[in-house]
Design a protein around this motif. Structure first.
Motif, short mmCIF file in Angstrom:
data_model
loop_
_atom_site.label_atom_id
_atom_site.label_comp_id
_atom_site.label_asym_id
_atom_site.label_seq_id
_atom_site.Cartn_x
_atom_site.Cartn_y
_atom_site.Cartn_z
N LEU A 55 0.82 -1.21 0.00
CA LEU A 55 0.00 0.00 0.00
C LEU A 55 0.85 1.26 0.00
O LEU A 55 0.47 2.27 -0.60
CB LEU A 55 -0.94 0.01 1.21
CG LEU A 55 -2.11 -0.97 1.18
CD1 LEU A 55 -2.86 -0.92 2.51
CD2 LEU A 55 -3.04 -0.68 0.03
N SER A 56 2.02 1.23 0.66
CA SER A 56 2.87 2.43 0.69
C SER A 56 3.51 2.69 -0.67
O SER A 56 3.91 3.82 -0.95
CB SER A 56 3.93 2.30 1.76
OG SER A 56 4.81 1.25 1.46
N ASP A 57 3.60 1.66 -1.51
CA ASP A 57 4.14 1.85 -2.86
C ASP A 57 3.13 2.50 -3.81
O ASP A 57 3.51 3.01 -4.85
CB ASP A 57 4.60 0.51 -3.45
CG ASP A 57 5.82 -0.04 -2.74
OD1 ASP A 57 6.50 0.74 -2.04
OD2 ASP A 57 6.09 -1.25 -2.88
N LEU A 58 1.86 2.45 -3.44
CA LEU A 58 0.84 3.05 -4.29
C LEU A 58 0.88 4.58 -4.17
O LEU A 58 0.99 5.11 -3.06
CB LEU A 58 -0.55 2.55 -3.91
CG LEU A 58 -0.81 1.06 -4.14
CD1 LEU A 58 -2.18 0.69 -3.57
CD2 LEU A 58 -0.75 0.72 -5.61
N PRO A 59 0.79 5.28 -5.29
CA PRO A 59 0.85 6.75 -5.21
C PRO A 59 -0.47 7.31 -4.65
O PRO A 59 -1.55 6.79 -4.89
CB PRO A 59 1.04 7.18 -6.66
CG PRO A 59 0.53 6.04 -7.48
CD PRO A 59 0.73 4.80 -6.67
N GLY A 60 -0.35 8.35 -3.86
CA GLY A 60 -1.52 9.06 -3.37
C GLY A 60 -2.07 8.58 -2.03
O GLY A 60 -2.96 9.21 -1.49
N LEU A 61 -1.55 7.50 -1.48
CA LEU A 61 -2.03 7.02 -0.18
C LEU A 61 -1.19 7.66 0.92
O LEU A 61 0.03 7.59 0.90
CB LEU A 61 -1.94 5.50 -0.08
CG LEU A 61 -2.96 4.71 -0.88
CD1 LEU A 61 -2.75 3.23 -0.66
CD2 LEU A 61 -4.37 5.08 -0.50
N ARG A 62 -1.85 8.28 1.87
CA ARG A 62 -1.13 8.98 2.93
C ARG A 62 -0.83 8.10 4.14
O ARG A 62 0.21 8.22 4.75
CB ARG A 62 -1.91 10.21 3.37
CG ARG A 62 -1.98 11.21 2.27
CD ARG A 62 -2.63 12.46 2.73
NE ARG A 62 -2.77 13.34 1.57
CZ ARG A 62 -2.83 14.61 1.66
NH1 ARG A 62 -2.79 15.21 2.82
NH2 ARG A 62 -2.94 15.34 0.59
N SER A 63 -1.76 7.24 4.52
CA SER A 63 -1.52 6.40 5.70
C SER A 63 -1.93 4.96 5.41
O SER A 63 -3.03 4.54 5.73
CB SER A 63 -2.28 6.94 6.90
OG SER A 63 -3.66 6.93 6.64
N PRO A 64 -1.02 4.20 4.80
CA PRO A 64 -1.35 2.80 4.48
C PRO A 64 -1.59 1.95 5.73
O PRO A 64 -2.36 1.00 5.69
CB PRO A 64 -0.14 2.30 3.70
CG PRO A 64 0.94 3.26 3.95
CD PRO A 64 0.31 4.56 4.33
N GLU A 65 -0.95 2.31 6.86
CA GLU A 65 -1.15 1.56 8.09
C GLU A 65 -2.60 1.66 8.55
O GLU A 65 -3.20 0.67 8.97
CB GLU A 65 -0.22 2.05 9.21
CG GLU A 65 1.25 1.86 8.91
CD GLU A 65 1.85 3.03 8.15
OE1 GLU A 65 1.22 4.11 8.09
OE2 GLU A 65 2.94 2.86 7.60
N ALA A 66 -3.15 2.87 8.48
CA ALA A 66 -4.54 3.06 8.91
C ALA A 66 -5.51 2.33 7.99
O ALA A 66 -6.49 1.72 8.46
CB ALA A 66 -4.88 4.55 8.94
N ILE A 67 -5.22 2.33 6.70
CA ILE A 67 -6.09 1.63 5.75
C ILE A 67 -6.05 0.13 6.02
O ILE A 67 -7.08 -0.53 6.07
CB ILE A 67 -5.65 1.93 4.29
CG1 ILE A 67 -5.94 3.40 3.97
CG2 ILE A 67 -6.36 1.01 3.31
CD1 ILE A 67 -5.37 3.85 2.66
N TRP A 68 -4.84 -0.41 6.24
CA TRP A 68 -4.72 -1.84 6.50
C TRP A 68 -5.36 -2.21 7.84
O TRP A 68 -6.01 -3.23 7.96
CB TRP A 68 -3.27 -2.30 6.46
CG TRP A 68 -3.12 -3.70 6.94
CD1 TRP A 68 -2.41 -4.13 8.01
CD2 TRP A 68 -3.73 -4.88 6.39
NE1 TRP A 68 -2.53 -5.49 8.16
CE2 TRP A 68 -3.33 -5.98 7.18
CE3 TRP A 68 -4.57 -5.12 5.31
CZ2 TRP A 68 -3.73 -7.28 6.92
CZ3 TRP A 68 -4.97 -6.43 5.06
CH2 TRP A 68 -4.56 -7.48 5.85
N THR A 69 -5.17 -1.37 8.85
CA THR A 69 -5.77 -1.66 10.16
C THR A 69 -7.29 -1.73 10.05
O THR A 69 -7.91 -2.65 10.58
CB THR A 69 -5.36 -0.59 11.19
OG1 THR A 69 -3.93 -0.59 11.29
CG2 THR A 69 -5.96 -0.87 12.55
N ALA A 70 -7.89 -0.77 9.36
CA ALA A 70 -9.35 -0.78 9.18
C ALA A 70 -9.78 -1.99 8.35
O ALA A 70 -10.75 -2.67 8.69
CB ALA A 70 -9.80 0.51 8.52
#
Length: 164
Positions: A55-70
């Motif tokens: 997710l961190s490699d994708l452009p435009g995502l600010r907080s991949p940790e929060a997205i994965w946690t949810a």
């Protein structure tokens, strides 16, 4: 004790051999269901770093940790609801409607996730600087968490049965 509690929850006191064999088969089935559920939950936890790095490699995502946690919480909730629904469906004589079984499973799964959230925050707060004492106390807290989840599973069964 859990199998006996589920049997009493279903209201079956005396049973013939065929009913006992059915009970053993459904208990073995539930063992497989819950082992699979817990393995899937562990898999979701172990999968975290790989998903976060992707997710961190994708452009435009600010907080991949929060997205994965949810996303992980939603997936874990769905897995728990499914396992609890199967559990309530396998209990003989539960007597509730399908809707009641889903409601009971949903309430129990939300309680399970909520208790996990509470206990995860308690461990670092209560035993911050005490390495040995913290490890022993964390084990006791884990046992308390497991007992809480067992009660939530039984409470969901009561809801599924239409009892209050």
């Amino acid at each position: 004790t859990c199998v006996r509690a589920l049997r009493y929850l279903g209201g079956q006191q005396d049973a013939t051999w065929s009913l006992r064999l059915k009970g053993v088969a459904s208990s073995a089935f539930l063992l497989v269901v819950w082992m699979t559920t817990l393995l899937m939950a562990a898999f979701l936890v172990c999968l975290g770093p790989a998903v976060e790095s992707t997710l961190s490699d994708l452009p435009g995502l600010r907080s991949p940790e929060a997205i994965w946690t949810a996303g992980r919480q939603v997936l874990l909730g769905l897995v728990l609801v499914g396992a609890m629904r199967v559990t309530y469906g396998a209990v003989p004589g539960l007597g509730g409607s399908r809707r009641q079984c889903w409601v009971g499973a949903g309430v129990a799964a939300l309680g399970w996730l909520g208790s996990g959230w509470v206990f995860t925050r308690l461990v670092p707060v209560l035993w911050h600087d005490h390495a040995l004492y913290g490890a022993l106390a964390s084990f006791m807290l884990f046992l308390l968490w497991a007992q809480t989840n067992a009660w939530l599973l039984l409470a969901g069964g009561q809801l599924a049965a239409g009892r209050k």
